[in-house]
Scaffold this motif. Structure first.
Motif, short mmCIF file in Angstrom:
data_model
loop_
_atom_site.label_atom_id
_atom_site.label_comp_id
_atom_site.label_asym_id
_atom_site.label_seq_id
_atom_site.Cartn_x
_atom_site.Cartn_y
_atom_site.Cartn_z
N GLY A 30 4.35 0.38 2.83
CA GLY A 30 4.97 1.39 3.68
C GLY A 30 4.57 1.29 5.13
O GLY A 30 5.37 1.57 6.03
N ASN A 31 3.32 0.88 5.41
CA ASN A 31 2.85 0.76 6.79
C ASN A 31 3.49 -0.40 7.53
O ASN A 31 3.56 -0.40 8.75
CB ASN A 31 1.33 0.60 6.83
CG ASN A 31 0.62 1.82 6.31
OD1 ASN A 31 1.10 2.93 6.43
ND2 ASN A 31 -0.54 1.61 5.72
N LYS A 32 3.93 -1.41 6.79
CA LYS A 32 4.50 -2.61 7.40
C LYS A 32 6.01 -2.71 7.22
O LYS A 32 6.63 -3.65 7.69
CB LYS A 32 3.85 -3.85 6.78
CG LYS A 32 2.36 -3.92 6.99
CD LYS A 32 1.75 -5.09 6.27
CE LYS A 32 0.24 -5.09 6.43
NZ LYS A 32 -0.39 -6.12 5.62
N ALA A 33 6.58 -1.74 6.52
CA ALA A 33 8.01 -1.79 6.21
C ALA A 33 8.87 -1.60 7.46
O ALA A 33 8.55 -0.80 8.33
CB ALA A 33 8.35 -0.70 5.20
N THR A 34 9.94 -2.37 7.50
CA THR A 34 10.95 -2.20 8.55
C THR A 34 12.30 -2.04 7.87
O THR A 34 12.50 -2.46 6.73
CB THR A 34 11.01 -3.42 9.49
OG1 THR A 34 11.44 -4.56 8.74
CG2 THR A 34 9.68 -3.70 10.16
#
Length: 47
Positions: A30-34
């Motif tokens: 979730g922290n790296k999702a785009t």
């Protein structure tokens, strides 16, 4: 949580499992999702 609303997914998720036509196509942190990565996975096996 199940949602097709991208801002909701990106804002509330620790991990996002992406499916296409009933098949799991990827899991994104979730922290790296785009939005682009999620859409790429969502269309992965439709081509």
């Amino acid at each position: 949580m199940i949602s097709s609303e991208m801002p909701e997914l990106l804002g509330m998720s620790d991990r996002i499992m992406v499916m296409c036509e009933g098949r799991l196509t990827g899991i994104v942190d979730g922290n790296k999702a785009t939005e682009e990565e999620i859409m790429r996975l969502a269309a992965q096996h439709m081509a």
